[in-house]
Write a protein that holds these residues in place. Structure first.
Motif, mmCIF file in Angstrom:
data_model
loop_
_atom_site.group_PDB
_atom_site.id
_atom_site.type_symbol
_atom_site.label_atom_id
_atom_site.label_comp_id
_atom_site.label_asym_id
_atom_site.label_seq_id
_atom_site.Cartn_x
_atom_site.Cartn_y
_atom_site.Cartn_z
ATOM 1 N N UNK A 159 0.873 -1.222 0.186
ATOM 2 C CA UNK A 159 -0.142 0.089 -0.142
ATOM 3 C C UNK A 159 0.674 1.217 -0.024
ATOM 4 N N UNK A 160 0.750 2.118 -0.837
ATOM 5 C CA UNK A 160 1.284 3.409 -1.069
ATOM 6 C C UNK A 160 0.558 4.475 -0.312
ATOM 7 N N UNK A 161 0.642 5.610 -1.097
ATOM 8 C CA UNK A 161 -0.111 6.869 -0.941
ATOM 9 C C UNK A 161 -1.445 6.607 -1.362
ATOM 10 N N UNK A 162 -1.619 5.859 -2.309
ATOM 11 C CA UNK A 162 -3.155 5.972 -3.142
ATOM 12 C C UNK A 162 -3.934 4.775 -3.134
ATOM 13 N N UNK A 163 -5.085 4.728 -3.579
ATOM 14 C CA UNK A 163 -6.008 3.605 -3.126
ATOM 15 C C UNK A 163 -5.975 2.556 -4.302
ATOM 16 N N UNK A 164 -4.900 2.835 -5.172
ATOM 17 C CA UNK A 164 -4.975 1.818 -6.362
ATOM 18 C C UNK A 164 -3.511 0.969 -6.234
ATOM 19 N N UNK A 165 -3.577 -0.273 -6.726
ATOM 20 C CA UNK A 165 -2.226 -0.949 -6.919
ATOM 21 C C UNK A 165 -2.474 -2.147 -7.947
ATOM 22 N N UNK A 166 -1.423 -2.266 -8.547
ATOM 23 C CA UNK A 166 -1.357 -3.229 -9.626
ATOM 24 C C UNK A 166 -0.128 -4.084 -9.556
ATOM 25 N N UNK A 167 -0.407 -5.551 -9.682
ATOM 26 C CA UNK A 167 0.750 -6.580 -9.429
ATOM 27 C C UNK A 167 0.589 -7.336 -10.937
ATOM 28 N N UNK A 168 1.723 -7.989 -11.224
ATOM 29 C CA UNK A 168 2.002 -9.055 -12.109
ATOM 30 C C UNK A 168 1.484 -10.299 -11.663
ATOM 31 N N UNK A 169 0.530 -10.932 -12.253
ATOM 32 C CA UNK A 169 -0.043 -12.141 -11.951
ATOM 33 C C UNK A 169 0.026 -13.292 -13.073
ATOM 34 N N UNK A 170 0.922 -12.836 -14.201
ATOM 35 C CA UNK A 170 1.031 -13.915 -15.111
ATOM 36 C C UNK A 170 1.588 -13.318 -16.350
ATOM 37 N N UNK A 171 1.634 -14.059 -17.444
ATOM 38 C CA UNK A 171 1.776 -13.559 -18.715
ATOM 39 C C UNK A 171 1.065 -14.103 -19.817
ATOM 40 N N UNK A 172 0.935 -13.822 -21.105
ATOM 41 C CA UNK A 172 0.091 -14.439 -22.101
ATOM 42 C C UNK A 172 0.392 -15.688 -22.647
#
Length: 217
Positions: A159-172
C-alpha cells in the motif's frame, strides 16, 4: 471465503487471452496484471500493509535476479548462468550512492549468501533497502536456480499513498488454468492483508499490458 467464483476468473482470463493472442497480438510477451481499487482506507492514517506471496506459476520469467555471494555461491551462479557479484566487487562500489542506485536499477531482485547478508548494509549502505530490493537470503543447502525461480514467482502487495495498486500475476504464454490459479492465490492473499477483508475492496480487474481490463469484482 472468496466472493469470486472460479467461473468469473476463467471468463475474464479467457477474454484477456483472446484479445492478446488473436484480436491484437503484439510482438512482445504481454504481462497480465491484477488491478486493485480499495475503499474505506485512509492511506495517511491507516497502517499501510505490505506482504509477499509465492504464486504457483512464474508471472515474470524475464525478471533479472542478481546473486550477491560468497565464493561458493558465485561459482554455483556462474554454472547456472545467474548474474553474480562477490564481496570484492561490492566493496569497489565504496557505498557510492549513485553506483549502488545504478546496481539496484540494473536488476529486479537480489539474493545474498546468508552469511553475507548482515555485512551488506556496512559494505553497500542503505541503497538496496531504499530501492525496496533488499536481498533474500540463500543458504548453501538450497539450490540456487530453485531459489531464483522462487523469487521470480513471488509478488508483493504494498500500500502506498493511493488507493490503487497493480501486480503482475502472469503473462500471455501461460495457460488459462495457470493464470486462473495465480489470480485466485493473489486475490485471496491480498484480501487477507486488508483490515476489513472484502469490505476494503472496491473493484478488481485483470488485464494484459496493452489490453482492455476485465472486471472480476
Amino acid at each position: 471465503m472468496s466472493k469470486i467464483t472460479r467461473d468469473v476468473y476463467e471468463e475474464a482470463v479467457t477474454a484477456v487471452l483472446q484479445n492478446a493472442l488473436t484480436t491484437k497480438k503484439r510482438n512482445f510477451r504481454e504481462t497480465i496484471e491484477l488491478q486493485v481499487m480499495l475503499k474505506n482506507y485512509d492511506p495517511s492514517r491507516d497502517k499501510r500493509f505490505s506482504g509477499t506471496v509465492r504464486l504457483p506459476s512464474v508471472p515474470k520469467p524475464n525478471m533479472k535476479v542478481c546473486m550477491l555471494g560468497d565464493d561458493a555461491h558465485c561459482d554455483e551462479a556462474k554454472k547456472s548462468g545467474i548474474p553474480c557479484m562477490d564481496v570484492e566487487s561490492l566493496k569497489k562500489l565504496k557505498k557510492n550512492k549513485k553506483l549502488v542506485k545504478k546496481l539496484a536499477k540494473q536488476y529486479d531482485a537480489f539474493l545474498a549468501s546468508s552469511q553475507l547478508l548482515k555485512q551488506l548494509p556496512r559494505i553497500l549502505g542503505p541503497g538496496l533497502n531504499k530501492a525496496g530490493k533488499f536481498p533474500a537470503p540463500v543458504t548453501h543447502e538450497e539450490k540456487l536456480d530453485q531459489k531464483v525461480d522462487e523469487v521470480k514467482a513471488t509478488i508483493k502487495f504494498q500500500m502506498k499513498k493511493v488507493l490503487t495498486l497493480g501486480v503482475a500475476i502472469g503473462h500471455v504464454e501461460l495457460t488459462n488454468d495457470e493464470i486462473v490459479r495465480n489470480a485466485i492465490q493473489a486475490v485471496s492473499f491480498l484480501v487477507s492483508l486488508l483490515k476489513k477483508n472484502w469490505q476494503n475492496v472496491r473493484s478488481l480487474h485483470i488485464k494484459s499490458t496493452m489490453g482492455p481490463p476485465q472486471r472480476i469484482y
